[in-house]
Write an enzyme that holds these catalytic residues in place. Structure first.
Site, mmCIF file in Angstrom:
data_model
loop_
_atom_site.group_PDB
_atom_site.id
_atom_site.type_symbol
_atom_site.label_atom_id
_atom_site.label_comp_id
_atom_site.label_asym_id
_atom_site.label_seq_id
_atom_site.Cartn_x
_atom_site.Cartn_y
_atom_site.Cartn_z
ATOM 1 C CG LEU A 14 -10.986 -6.165 -11.110
ATOM 2 C CD1 LEU A 14 -10.831 -4.665 -11.303
ATOM 3 C CD2 LEU A 14 -11.674 -6.474 -9.786
ATOM 4 N N GLY B 238 0.782 -1.228 0.000
ATOM 5 C CA GLY B 238 0.000 0.000 0.000
ATOM 6 C C GLY B 238 0.818 1.284 0.000
ATOM 7 C CG HIS C 248 1.167 -2.228 -15.644
ATOM 8 N ND1 HIS C 248 0.911 -3.473 -15.104
ATOM 9 C CD2 HIS C 248 2.119 -2.420 -16.582
ATOM 10 C CE1 HIS C 248 1.676 -4.363 -15.706
ATOM 11 N NE2 HIS C 248 2.418 -3.749 -16.611
ATOM 12 C CB THR D 197 -10.904 -1.305 -20.689
ATOM 13 O OG1 THR D 197 -9.538 -1.571 -20.992
ATOM 14 C CG2 THR D 197 -11.191 0.179 -20.860
HETATM 15 C C1 GRF Z 1 2.982 -1.212 -7.749
HETATM 16 O O1 GRF Z 1 4.205 -1.568 -8.297
HETATM 17 C C2 GRF Z 1 1.967 -1.007 -8.830
HETATM 18 O O2 GRF Z 1 2.520 -0.542 -10.029
HETATM 19 C C3 GRF Z 1 1.399 -2.375 -9.024
HETATM 20 O O3 GRF Z 1 1.395 -2.939 -7.743
HETATM 21 C C4 GRF Z 1 2.383 -2.330 -6.924
HETATM 22 C C5 GRF Z 1 1.715 -1.846 -5.678
HETATM 23 O O4 GRF Z 1 2.625 -1.413 -4.697
HETATM 24 N N1 GRF Z 1 0.096 -2.299 -9.639
HETATM 25 P P1 GRF Z 1 2.072 -0.807 -3.335
HETATM 26 O O5 GRF Z 1 1.209 -1.863 -2.668
HETATM 27 O O6 GRF Z 1 1.295 0.428 -3.653
HETATM 28 O O7 GRF Z 1 3.296 -0.512 -2.525
#
Ligand code: GRF
Length: 209
Positions: A89, A12, A105, A137
């Site tokens: 999802l 998080g 991402h 999407t």
């Molecule tokens: C991040 O690298 C994000 O790009 C991917 O999941 C990771 C989440 O990291 N979708 P965090 O839990 O916010 O530290």
């Protein structure tokens, strides 16, 4: 004030960046599919309501998604932020929130959809890498890209170090994009992002070389 839910599965750190950004909108709930996600502690420390809905207790993806959808309705959410939420999802859920759900991402989409992006970038010998905030999407990691954080791969970068550097960029661009939503600068009309009154053709770039 726009009401936001953040969906998480892990540490998080992106949630923390959103909390620290003191957005013009309100994060009204944090939902996790993992009871031990540290993101839940971050939410509680910030006084944000939390919910745990464990996917393993549901017979199908659709039934699990329906439970999440109901929680979002209970929170009267306007917008959903995926921040390290590690479940695919269902199409029905995505359609219900289309134009109202963002993901981040760790790659420069459309390159390197899916997992292990940092190692794949290193294996390919790419010069540039980064992260992308995009609308969600039904096709995985394929919705319109809104913003990208871009960095130059260094000669001493390994996958861990790259992940760390990309995370730094994520914490910069995700709160920025969410703030655009909160302020009404970014909309989604019939599958097209409208940014400050104009159709967005290319993602907004933030470079850190
Ligand atoms: C991040 O690298 C994000 O790009 C991917 O999941 C990771 C989440 O990291 N979708 P965090 O839990 O916010 O530290």
């Amino acid at each position: 004030m726009i009401r936001i839910a953040v969906l998480v599965s892990g540490s998080g750190s992106n949630l923390q960046a959103l909390i620290d950004a003191q957005l013009s909108g309100q994060i009204v709930g944090v939902l996790s599919n993992k009871p031990d996600a540290y993101a839940l502690t971050r939410a509680k420390n910030a006084g944000i309501d939390t919910a745990v809905i464990e996917h393993k207790h549901f017979p199908t993806r659709e039934v699990f998604d329906q439970a999440m959808h109901q929680q979002l309705l209970d929170w009267q959410v306007d917008f959903v932020i995926l921040a390290g939420f590690m479940r695919i999802l269902s199409e029905k859920f995505v359609r219900a929130w289309e134009g109202k759900m963002l993901n981040i991402h760790p790659s420069l989409l459309p390159f390197y959809k899916g997992m292990h992006t940092h190692q794949r970038v290193l294996n390919s010998g790419d010069v540039f890498h980064g992260c992308t905030v995009h609308y969600v999407t039904p096709e995985l990691d394929a919705g319109q890209a809104i913003a990208q954080g871009i960095l130059k791969v260094g000669p001493h970068d390994d996958a861990n170090h790259l992940a760390h550097r990309v995370h730094g960029l994520e914490h910069l661009i995700y709160p920025q994009v969410v703030e655009w939503i909160c302020r009404g600068d970014l909309h989604y009309v019939q599958g097209q992002a409208i940014f400050k009154g104009q159709p967005l053709t290319d993602p907004v770039q933030f470079c850190k070389f």
